[in-house]
Motif scaffolding. Structure first.
Motif, mmCIF file in Angstrom:
data_model
loop_
_atom_site.group_PDB
_atom_site.id
_atom_site.type_symbol
_atom_site.label_atom_id
_atom_site.label_comp_id
_atom_site.label_asym_id
_atom_site.label_seq_id
_atom_site.Cartn_x
_atom_site.Cartn_y
_atom_site.Cartn_z
ATOM 1 N N ASN A 184 23.831 40.538 28.019
ATOM 2 C CA ASN A 184 25.227 40.941 28.067
ATOM 3 C C ASN A 184 25.524 41.839 26.862
ATOM 4 O O ASN A 184 25.753 41.362 25.751
ATOM 5 N N GLY B 49 23.299 45.982 40.578
ATOM 6 C CA GLY B 49 24.625 45.969 39.950
ATOM 7 C C GLY B 49 24.931 47.167 39.081
ATOM 8 O O GLY B 49 25.973 47.199 38.431
ATOM 9 N N GLN B 52 28.549 49.674 41.896
ATOM 10 C CA GLN B 52 29.231 48.688 42.716
ATOM 11 C C GLN B 52 29.252 49.171 44.170
ATOM 12 O O GLN B 52 29.397 50.364 44.427
ATOM 13 N N GLU B 63 22.819 33.657 48.110
ATOM 14 C CA GLU B 63 23.901 33.611 47.131
ATOM 15 C C GLU B 63 24.417 35.021 46.922
ATOM 16 O O GLU B 63 23.633 35.947 46.706
ATOM 17 N N ILE B 65 25.629 38.268 45.307
ATOM 18 C CA ILE B 65 25.532 38.891 43.981
ATOM 19 C C ILE B 65 26.242 40.238 43.980
ATOM 20 O O ILE B 65 26.111 41.023 43.036
ATOM 21 N N ARG B 67 29.271 41.448 43.438
ATOM 22 C CA ARG B 67 30.175 41.881 42.352
ATOM 23 C C ARG B 67 29.677 41.447 40.974
ATOM 24 O O ARG B 67 30.431 41.464 40.020
ATOM 25 N N SER B 68 28.445 41.028 40.903
ATOM 26 C CA SER B 68 27.913 40.523 39.647
ATOM 27 C C SER B 68 27.546 41.670 38.701
ATOM 28 O O SER B 68 27.427 42.811 39.129
ATOM 29 N N THR B 69 27.380 41.358 37.419
ATOM 30 C CA THR B 69 26.961 42.397 36.468
ATOM 31 C C THR B 69 25.437 42.513 36.491
ATOM 32 O O THR B 69 24.750 41.563 36.871
ATOM 33 N N ARG B 72 23.608 39.587 34.839
ATOM 34 C CA ARG B 72 23.559 38.322 35.576
ATOM 35 C C ARG B 72 22.599 38.412 36.762
ATOM 36 O O ARG B 72 21.875 37.473 37.047
ATOM 37 N N ILE B 73 22.606 39.565 37.422
ATOM 38 C CA ILE B 73 21.714 39.741 38.577
ATOM 39 C C ILE B 73 20.256 39.638 38.139
ATOM 40 O O ILE B 73 19.441 38.966 38.768
ATOM 41 N N GLN B 76 19.144 36.240 37.624
ATOM 42 C CA GLN B 76 18.919 35.452 38.828
ATOM 43 C C GLN B 76 17.579 35.745 39.471
ATOM 44 O O GLN B 76 17.281 35.204 40.538
#
Lengths: 303, 251, 299
Positions: A184, B49, B52, B63, B65, B67-69, B72-73, B76
């Protein structure tokens, strides 16, 4: 007499090194800040208020100053850290100038022993006497400055070898690719800004107590841009870079008295030429990589 | 593993992806081809990601994904390489792989600061093992920016693999390589990257595709025009038309 | 109400000088995509050249203005060669820091040559303020506003209707593509720098002669006023620079009147900070920001 002169110069080099390291940390994450002097100022006032007005011991005042500077950095970081490039730079400039101009009108005084003590707008903040009241000599205070500088520097060197330091360098080189490593970027940038704020804050607190007097105009944008220039002169490959920059500017050129009146004419020209040859400073990443390779080679040769 | 439903993405009025539906099963290796500008890389960018989606959904192991950043993607379990190579040029080869471990589970605040723990040593050993596998072990202390192009592509592969992703997206892994280097790369991917995971490979070089993929999907103007077993897909008239032009097909 | 309108009028007059500074800034930024911190100091040197001409020859206003512009352009060329041309592309930070150290150098050269710091600068006109109903105007402000308007029109013509203007717009849009079109990008950048410095020189003359004095600090002042006005308007946009300059002037004039002189700069920086956080593209530049974001997100 000469000793005092030397101690003063060395103390100045030490204190400016903090703000140079602070600007350097942000250069590492790829951001140019024109505003590190704001955290220097916030801490100078904050620690001065703590020791001179609230009667706190020096060490607590220094700690308090650094914390206040870190908190101020957090306040700036949250809205600005998403801004890229020049937008971030100018936002830091605007913030720092706001801080300076607020100190120009900020008045908070109390009566201590029949005298008014505390910041008095553009007249500044006098009598931050904690180190003189506790009989710390100029030499001892210089040792305190360098002790703290050593601690911060060791922190930087550990950081350089750590994953966190690598994350900062990654963000500096390619934020999107850093994001693609599952990190992040915004969060780590905020962390970098806060850390840089604390480092500048330590310098500011030390400065206030050595000078015993601070006024808002000291913390103008020149201080911040100098801090920025030091990192780029010394090199962005290592935390020693900004220290080399400070030492070259203040140390070398101040000590050659013959050119002291023309210092910036010579220095400005030299730095401009240096940046043509080495746009990321003397000890840039490639130079440090080469040096580390040589170092490893030497160790292997000895074994 | 991956399911895409009704995906749309346009850039200033030009649709790069239109109503795309696609499902990739666990362990499948799918080739993705199509002329330049057909939306292949855009698809990777939307999955990871970077861009968009305008409408539609992307599901990883059922699951969502969409709208995920990107961060985060990636966490996963997706890793990718880049068509126009992205490496950290000012870092060494070894560091480039090492940095991909920063966000792995188990790398907490302590591990971010210290590199002396047993777990950290194990992670470093894993980096070296991968560098060895892709043939870069002897150059691990070289600055990554100074590597020749085929080695940079190998480095990207190692960096993607060090996270042990469940889904691996390779964007022209043999782009700019000679036939010999391409064959080497194809073997490397087949023996090392593919086993145990799902892959999507964008590639123009059909010999690489035929070495690796059981399935081939063709995009043109952001739409899927063919999907299935490679031999058949390549004979599909629309595919021939997209690649060779209408006249060639009619002739 | 009369006060408010009078403040607006004063602000627009003041703002027209900021607009001139911002136009120079935005021209350089638009073409180079780099920040020239030496912009203010180089026109400050120009103004000191004007002072020198006045002190040595007791020259008239036209000669002083010409000397100011020529001085600014020569120093601008020095900065362009040393800090921009010589530093390779992609090292924008190095250029910026380089322009900063050259700023320091220029300031010190001026203080060595002009040790008294503050010098008298002859006004271009000496006339009483003009009353117009309840409002009044200073003549030098009207001249400043008129010159700013004329120069803006001139620049608009240059950019929109000449071959050079076309080349300049092409370079600021996409230098690589311009290069492939056979445009001499280096020469266009150089000329943009010269034009920006000339604009700055005119602005410097107008501002300094309205003030009646000059100090080396004028460099810092000009860099920051120009920078703020440019950011408020939107980086790289000429209409933005003008609107930004006028907005800055009006906000300063209102703060001086309603809050006091010490709030003049504080409100300006506060406004800038708000703009950067909530509308980083400024008044006109939203598109430019989005383009830049798209470029950084390109994979």
């Amino acid at each position: 007499m000469d000793d005092i002169y030397l101690i003063t110069i060395l103390s100045n080099i030490g204190m400016i090194s903090f703000i140079a390291l602070s600007a350097y940390l942000l250069l590492v994450v790829g951001e140019i800040s024109f505003g590190q002097q704001a955290f220097f100022a916030v801490s100078a006032y904050g620690s001065g208020i703590a020791t001179a007005m609230w009667g706190w011991p020096i060490w607590l005042g220094l700690l308090w100053g650094a914390l206040v500077a870190g908190a101020a950095a957090l306040v700036v970081a949250i809205p600005t850290v998403r801004l890229r490039g020049l937008y971030f730079s100018v936002a830091t400039l605007a913030f720092a100038e706001m801080v300076r101009l607020i100190f120009e009108i900020f008045t908070y005084q109390v009566e201590i022993d029949g005298e008014l003590v505390g910041p008095d707008g553009s007249d500044g903040f006098r009598d931050i006497r904690a180190i003189y009241d506790s009989n710390v000599s100029a030499f001892e205070y210089m040792l305190i400055i360098y002790g703290l500088l050593a601690v911060v520097l060791i922190g930087f060197l550990i950081l350089e070898r750590s994953r966190l330091g690598a994350i900062f360098r990654m963000i500096g080189e390619d934020p999107m690719l850093t994001e693609m490593q599952g990190l992040n970027v915004t969060k780590y940038k905020i962390l970098a800004v806060v850390m840089a704020g604390i480092v500048a804050g330590i310098g500011g607190a030390l400065y206030a107590h050595l000078a015993t007097y601070v006024e808002p105009k000291i913390f103008n944008v020149m201080l911040g841009v100098h801090a920025l220039a030091y990192g780029l002169i010394g090199g962005l490959g290592t935390a020693f870079g900004p220290l080399i920059g400070v030492a070259i500017d203040i140390g070398l050129l101040e000590s050659i008295r013959a050119i002291s009146g023309y210092r910036m004419i010579v220095f400005g020209g030299l730095v401009a030429v240096l940046l043509i040859v080495r746009p990321r400073g003397l000890l840039d990443e490639a130079a440090m990589h080469w040096l580390r390779g040589r170092w490893r080679g030497l160790i292997r040769a000895e074994n | 593993m991956l399911r895409i439903e009704g995906l749309r993405r346009s850039f200033g009025g030009v649709a790069a992806l239109e109503e795309l539906d696609l499902a990739v099963a666990d362990g499948e290796v799918m080739g993705l081809i199509g002329p330049n500008g057909s939306g292949k890389t855009t698809l990777f960018n939307v999955i990871t990601g970077v861009h968009q989606a305008d409408t539609g959904r992307v599901l990883l192991r059922e699951e969502e994904i969409t709208r995920s950043t990107p961060a985060r993607i990636v966490r996963q379990g997706i890793a990718r390489t880049f068509q126009n190579l992205r490496i950290f040029q000012r870092m060494s080869v070894r560091e480039n792989v090492w940095v991909a471990q920063h966000s792995l589970p188990g790398v907490g605040p302590m591990a971010l600061m210290s590199n002396r723990s047993a777990a950290e040593r194990a992670r470093k050993a894993e980096v070296d093992r991968l560098l060895d596998a892709v043939g870069l072990a002897d150059r691990r202390n070289v600055l990554a920016g100074s590597l020749p192009l085929p080695d940079q592509r190998r480095l990207e592969l190692a960096r993607a693999l060090v996270r042990s992703p469940a889904l691996l997206l390779l964007d022209e892994p043999a782009g700019g390589m000679t036939p010999a280097e391409t064959a080497e790369m194809a073997a490397l991917i087949r023996d090392f990257a593919v086993p145990g995971r799902t892959c999507i490979v964008i590639e123009h070089k059909l010999d690489l595709i035929s070495t690796l993929c059981q399935r081939l999907c063709v995009l043109n103007f952001g739409r899927k025009i063919a999907d299935g077993e490679p031999g058949r897909v390549l004979e599909h008239p629309e595919v021939l038309e997209a690649y060779l032009g209408r006249d060639a097909v009619n002739a | 109400m009369v006060d408010f309108i009078q403040n607006c009028l004063d602000g627009i007059m003041l703002g027209s000088s900021y607009a001139l500074l911002a136009i120079g800034f935005t021209l350089i930024f638009g073409v180079m995509r780099r920040l020239n911190l030496s912009y203010g100091p180089s026109i400050m040197v120009g103004a000191f050249v004007g002072t020198l001409v006045y002190l040595e020859f007791k020259a008239n206003a036209v000669a002083i203005a010409a000397a100011t512009v020529v001085g600014a352009v020569i120093v601008g060329i020095y900065v362009e060669r040393l800090c921009f041309r010589a530093i390779r592309r992609g090292a924008a930070v190095a250029s910026m820091v380089s322009s900063f150290v050259i700023w320091m150098q220029l300031e010190e050269i001026v203080t060595v040559v002009f040790p008294d710091r503050t010098y008298f600068f002859p006004p271009m006109v000496t006339a009483d303020p003009i009353d117009l109903g309840p409002f009044f105007f200073k003549v030098e402000n009207i001249v400043m506003f008129a010159v700013a308007a004329v120069m803006t029109v001139l620049l608009h013509w240059l950019l929109q209707y000449t071959r050079f203007g076309l080349a300049l717009r092409a370079v600021s849009e996409n230098p690589r593509a311009a290069l492939f079109m056979g445009i001499n990008v280096g020469a266009v950048m150089f000329l943009a720098f010269v034009i920006a410095s000339a604009f700055g020189g005119v602005a410097a003359y107008l501002i300094v002669s309205a003030d009646g004095q000059i100090t080396p600090l004028f460099g810092l002042w000009a860099t920051f006023k120009g920078l703020i006005a440019m950011m408020l308007g939107g980086m790289g946009s000429i209409p933005g620079a003008i609107l930004g300059g006028l907005l800055l002037g009006v906000v300063e004039a209102q703060s001086i009147w309603y809050l006091g002189t010490e709030y003049r700069d504080l409100s300006a920086y506060f406004l800038l900070f708000l703009f950067l956080v909530f509308r980083p593209g400024g008044l006109m530049g939203q598109l430019a920001v989005e383009r830049e974001l798209a470029a950084t997100r390109r994979v």
